[in-house]
Motif scaffolding. Structure first.
Motif, PDB file in Angstrom:
ATOM      1  N   GLY A 270       0.790  -1.223   0.000  1.00  0.00           N
ATOM      2  CA  GLY A 270       0.000   0.000   0.000  1.00  0.00           C
ATOM      3  C   GLY A 270       0.819   1.267   0.000  1.00  0.00           C
ATOM      4  N   LEU A 271       2.112   1.187  -0.326  1.00  0.00           N
ATOM      5  CA  LEU A 271       2.986   2.357  -0.331  1.00  0.00           C
ATOM      6  C   LEU A 271       3.105   2.906  -1.740  1.00  0.00           C
ATOM      7  N   HIS A 272       3.290   4.223  -1.838  1.00  0.00           N
ATOM      8  CA  HIS A 272       3.394   4.894  -3.143  1.00  0.00           C
ATOM      9  C   HIS A 272       4.866   4.935  -3.543  1.00  0.00           C
ATOM     10  N   ALA A 273       5.293   3.938  -4.337  1.00  0.00           N
ATOM     11  CA  ALA A 273       6.702   3.809  -4.720  1.00  0.00           C
ATOM     12  C   ALA A 273       6.844   3.852  -6.228  1.00  0.00           C
ATOM     13  N   VAL A 274       8.024   4.289  -6.686  1.00  0.00           N
ATOM     14  CA  VAL A 274       8.315   4.356  -8.119  1.00  0.00           C
ATOM     15  C   VAL A 274       9.769   3.937  -8.315  1.00  0.00           C
ATOM     16  N   ALA A 275      10.048   3.268  -9.442  1.00  0.00           N
ATOM     17  CA  ALA A 275      11.398   2.761  -9.735  1.00  0.00           C
ATOM     18  C   ALA A 275      12.099   3.666 -10.739  1.00  0.00           C
ATOM     19  N   LEU A 276      13.409   3.852 -10.535  1.00  0.00           N
ATOM     20  CA  LEU A 276      14.232   4.652 -11.450  1.00  0.00           C
ATOM     21  C   LEU A 276      15.510   3.878 -11.734  1.00  0.00           C
ATOM     22  N   SER A 277      15.793   3.658 -13.023  1.00  0.00           N
ATOM     23  CA  SER A 277      17.019   2.942 -13.392  1.00  0.00           C
ATOM     24  C   SER A 277      17.449   3.370 -14.782  1.00  0.00           C
ATOM     25  N   GLY A 278      18.630   2.906 -15.183  1.00  0.00           N
ATOM     26  CA  GLY A 278      19.172   3.246 -16.488  1.00  0.00           C
ATOM     27  C   GLY A 278      18.448   2.602 -17.647  1.00  0.00           C
ATOM     28  N   ASP A 279      17.546   1.642 -17.379  1.00  0.00           N
ATOM     29  CA  ASP A 279      16.780   1.013 -18.454  1.00  0.00           C
ATOM     30  C   ASP A 279      15.753   1.967 -19.070  1.00  0.00           C
ATOM     31  N   LEU A 280      15.370   2.986 -18.320  1.00  0.00           N
ATOM     32  CA  LEU A 280      14.357   3.932 -18.796  1.00  0.00           C
ATOM     33  C   LEU A 280      14.958   4.930 -19.771  1.00  0.00           C
ATOM     34  N   THR A 281      14.115   5.498 -20.618  1.00  0.00           N
ATOM     35  CA  THR A 281      14.580   6.546 -21.514  1.00  0.00           C
ATOM     36  C   THR A 281      14.835   7.817 -20.707  1.00  0.00           C
ATOM     37  N   GLN A 282      15.574   8.743 -21.305  1.00  0.00           N
ATOM     38  CA  GLN A 282      15.871   9.981 -20.591  1.00  0.00           C
ATOM     39  C   GLN A 282      14.596  10.738 -20.252  1.00  0.00           C
ATOM     40  N   GLY A 283      13.616  10.722 -21.154  1.00  0.00           N
ATOM     41  CA  GLY A 283      12.358  11.403 -20.876  1.00  0.00           C
ATOM     42  C   GLY A 283      11.621  10.795 -19.693  1.00  0.00           C
TER      43      GLY A 283
END
Length: 444
Positions: A270-283
């Motif tokens: 139930g926590l509001h979490a988001v993932a950030l990694s180098g797999d994502l585009t710059q945008g």
């Protein structure tokens, strides 16, 4: 000292007043005067000390008060090791020149090259970017640095770690003239690679060091917990996040896969979490960081991509789910909290795979670190013993009996005919005598 005590343009003082800044930090009070005098500078300070403003103010002051060497080429080039840090510097720069007739361009890898070429054709006075993409524009003849007046390297040690030394040499050669001023900021100054870079880029630089990278941050409470395995770490993480209310939290992991896995686990709670990694585009990365900065996400799960330069004032807790391989990277991770005088907390989990990283961090910090425990979540793992040194076998002869089977077989003796030995020594074989029988016919 106040900012008003420095010979700064009145428009800059107004911009600082809007930001609510009136007193410079220690690194700013030491670095800005040399920057304003046009001297080359190499400086180091701990994370969160305000070094970005320490090089931005002299840069904007120079552009506002001095005639350009070239009206077509950029006057100031600021290089950062990562896209996120470059964007952070760019946003601070835009805040300082918001009401001036000055232009700035952000040149990053992973974004449209042709759009950047169009931006460069408008002849911006400031360029903020990453070394790889700036080198690409130099090679493509869409950028020229013959008239560059200031070259600034932020987190120079990190750029060397990422392998950007060839690009930095190329950029230095493209803007190599006696009127150029260079400023370099780094967490470490004593490595051989840093010394070589300093020798090639700077001319009789002024050295400034404020504290050390391993110095204890008084605004950050640091805790270490032993963990048996990944599942144990997940239980510790849930306990830490739920034991009290934090404004925002950053969780650092070792791999991109773990960012997604932990984000799913936290969302299931139930926590509001988001993932950030180098797999994502710059945008996508830009959107996530922008949303997190505006408080739209409570927890950011990320790799070291977000460990440097991000000025997030609402981060109250940093969790090292996995320890970084480099000790100084630990300092940058925990430095995402306790910024601008705020209090922060940093928690690190140490499992068997993290043990030697922990020892490196302990040596780097030069502090006595004790492990904390949580009732019901105490680890059985207590650390790894150092590997035993291998003893080289002795070269002295031993009295062991040699097995007859192990003896090398000797070749049979041969008679050496050239040594004049008697024939009696040589075995001779005679032909058998022919025996005649009566019935045999004899020739007459």
């Amino acid at each position: 000292m106040q900012f008003t005590d420095l010979p700064i343009h009145h428009n800059l003082l107004k911009a600082l007043e809007v930001k609510g800044l009136d007193t410079p930090t220690e690194i700013q009070s030491k670095a800005i005067p040399y920057g304003l005098m046009g001297k080359d500078l190499i400086a180091s300070s701990k994370t969160g000390s305000g070094k970005t403003l320490a090089f931005l103010l002299p840069a904007v002051q120079r552009v506002l008060t001095k005639q350009p060497l070239s009206r077509r080429d950029p006057r100031v080039l600021i290089l950062a090791p990562t896209r996120e840090l470059a964007k952070q510097v760019f946003l601070q720069l835009k805040g300082l020149i918001a009401k001036q007739q000055l232009k700035a361009a952000l040149i990053l890898g992973g974004e449209n090259f042709n759009d950047q070429v169009k931006a460069l054709k408008h002849h911006p006075q400031f360029i903020v970017g990453t070394a790889g993409r700036v080198a690409d524009h130099l090679a493509g003849k869409s950028l020229f640095l013959n008239g560059l007046e200031m070259l600034i390297l932020d987190e120079a040690d990190r750029m060397l770690d990422l392998g950007f030394a060839p690009q930095l040499r190329l950029i230095n050669q493209a803007a190599d003239h006696r009127k150029r001023q260079s400023m370099m900021f780094s967490a470490t100054l004593d490595s051989a690679a840093m010394h070589e870079l300093t020798q090639s880029l700077l001319k009789s630089p002024q050295r400034i060091s404020v504290g050390s990278a391993g110095e204890e941050h008084k605004d950050i409470q640091q805790q270490f917990y032993l963990a048996d395995h990944v599942t144990h770490k997940e239980l510790l993480l849930s306990h830490m996040i739920n034991q009290q209310e934090y404004r925002q939290i950053i969780v650092f992991t070792a791999t991109r896969t773990d960012t997604e896995r932990l984000t799913v686990i936290l969302k299931e709670q139930g926590l509001h979490a988001v993932a950030l990694s180098g797999d994502l585009t710059q945008g996508q990365r830009n959107n996530i960081m922008s949303e997190f900065g505006r408080g739209q996400h409570h927890i950011l799960v990320t790799t070291d991509i977000a460990s440097r330069g991000l000025d997030l004032l609402n981060v109250a807790l940093v969790v090292n789910f996995d320890l970084p391989k480099l000790a100084d990277e630990y300092v940058h991770r925990v430095g995402r909290t306790g910024r601008a005088g705020n209090k922060g907390q940093a928690v690190s989990f140490v499992g068997p795979k993290d043990w030697f990283s922990f020892l490196a961090i302990k040596s780097f910090m030069q502090q006595n670190i004790e492990f904390n425990e949580i009732e019901g979540l105490t680890a059985k793992f207590k650390g790894l013993k150092p590997p035993k040194a291998k003893v080289a076998p002795s070269k002295k002869s031993t009295n062991k009996k040699v097995n007859q089977k192990d003896k090398p077989q000797q070749a049979p003796n041969r008679v050496k005919t050239m040594q004049g030995k008697e024939a009696g020594d040589m075995p001779m074989k005679r032909k058998p005598r022919a025996i005649l029988k009566p019935e045999d016919d004899l020739e007459e």
